[in-house]
Design an enzyme around this catalytic site. Structure first.
Site, PDB file in Angstrom:
ATOM      1  NE  ARG A  84      -3.684   2.591   2.187  1.00 50.43           N
ATOM      2  CZ  ARG A  84      -4.857   2.694   3.059  1.00 50.43           C
ATOM      3  NH1 ARG A  84      -5.238   1.337   3.636  1.00 50.43           N
ATOM      4  NH2 ARG A  84      -5.031   3.829   2.595  1.00 50.43           N
ATOM      5  NE  ARG A  94      -8.052   3.829  -0.529  1.00 47.57           N
ATOM      6  CZ  ARG A  94      -8.137   3.683   0.803  1.00 47.57           C
ATOM      7  NH1 ARG A  94      -8.331   3.665   1.908  1.00 47.57           N
ATOM      8  NH2 ARG A  94      -7.496   5.490   1.206  1.00 47.57           N
ATOM      9  CG  ASP A  97      -8.709   1.107   4.063  1.00 46.68           C
ATOM     10  OD1 ASP A  97      -8.237   1.402   4.942  1.00 46.68           O
ATOM     11  OD2 ASP A  97      -9.820   1.083   3.674  1.00 46.68           O
ATOM     12  CG  ASP A  99     -11.032   1.081   7.714  1.00 52.31           C
ATOM     13  OD1 ASP A  99      -9.343   1.214   7.882  1.00 52.31           O
ATOM     14  OD2 ASP A  99     -11.355   1.370   6.557  1.00 52.31           O
TER      15      ASP A  99
HETATM   16  N1  PH2 Z   1     -12.744   2.714   1.168  1.00 49.28           N
HETATM   17  C1  PH2 Z   1     -12.955   3.978   1.596  1.00 49.28           C
HETATM   18  C2  PH2 Z   1     -13.101   5.321   0.692  1.00 49.28           C
HETATM   19  N2  PH2 Z   1     -14.333   5.137   0.017  1.00 49.28           N
HETATM   20  N3  PH2 Z   1     -16.013   2.787  -0.913  1.00 49.28           N
HETATM   21  C3  PH2 Z   1     -16.068   1.482  -0.996  1.00 49.28           C
HETATM   22  N4  PH2 Z   1     -16.921   1.300  -2.123  1.00 49.28           N
HETATM   23  N5  PH2 Z   1     -14.975   1.074  -0.195  1.00 49.28           N
HETATM   24  C4  PH2 Z   1     -14.850   0.855   0.517  1.00 49.28           C
HETATM   25  O1  PH2 Z   1     -13.506   0.428   1.397  1.00 49.28           O
HETATM   26  C5  PH2 Z   1     -13.456   3.104   0.496  1.00 49.28           C
HETATM   27  C6  PH2 Z   1     -14.758   3.294  -0.064  1.00 49.28           C
HETATM   28  C7  PH2 Z   1     -11.786   4.675   3.061  1.00 49.28           C
HETATM   29  O2  PH2 Z   1     -10.920   4.189   3.355  1.00 49.28           O
HETATM   30 MG    MG Z   2     -10.883   2.605   4.786  1.00 46.06          MG
HETATM   31 MG    MG Z   3      -7.693   2.553   6.811  1.00 48.32          MG
END
Ligand code: PH2
Ligand code: MG
Ligand code: MG
Length: 172
Positions: A84, A94, A97, A99
């Protein structure tokens, strides 16, 4: 103490399904983490002011024998290992990610970490996978069933189920 944790996983660069699967395998290698469940994979429209490709999203439910900050560090180390890179913009595309969405009943607001994730109840792509694993989740900060927030989200946030993740492909 072991806390019940939901981790949101997303990717929209490269082979996004494969990136999500690989990140799960990487997480499962660590002895502090115990697998409890995983959602299906979903194709989701980007929620962003930057035009970008659709995401693949899913969520994993685990217990974590450590602090929230130690989990954050661990997830960031996997994001880095998987290549990343940041272009400096918020919400840029990315490879992966990871979280922390929920950490037991903890409500925490620190400079480096907000739990529950500040956007969890506003994002269908984050809620739908968690609710697939446990439809009864209560949002500990807002003290309401997470499912209640789904109805408040506009239709542009499309979330389509792709397929189940098999135990085989994550090595369980
Ligand atoms: N993550 C984001 C911003 N927007 N949109 C989708 N559909 N899926 C994501 O994981 C995502 C996003 C910021 O981490
Ligand atoms: Mg996120
Ligand atoms: Mg994140």
């Amino acid at each position: 103490m072991k806390d019940r944790v939901f981790i949101g996983i997303g990717s929209n660069v490269g082979d996004s399904e494969e990136n999500c699967i690989r990140s799960i395998k990487e997480m499962l290698k660590d002895g502090r983490l115990r697998f409890q469940g995983v959602s299906s994979l979903y194709r989701t429209a980007p929620v962003s002011t930057i035009p970008q490709d659709d995401f693949v999203n899913c969520a994993i439910f685990v217990s974590w024998a450590g602090s929230p900050l130690s989990l954050l560090e661990f997830l960031m180390s996997i994001e880095n290992r998987m290549g990343r890179v940041s272009d400096g913009r918020k919400d840029s595309p990315r490879v992966i990610d990871l979280d922390i969405l929920l950490f037991g009943n903890l409500v925490l607001q620190e400079h480096s970490l907000t739990i529950p994730h500040a956007e969890l109840h506003k994002r269908r792509f984050a809620m739908v996978p968690c609710l697939e694993i446990d439809p009864q989740i209560i949002h500990p900060g807002l003290r309401r069933p997470l499912a209640k927030f789904l109805g408040k989200i506009d239709d542009q946030q499309s979330v389509e189920r792709i397929r189940k993740i098999s135990m085989d492909e994550i090595g369980l």
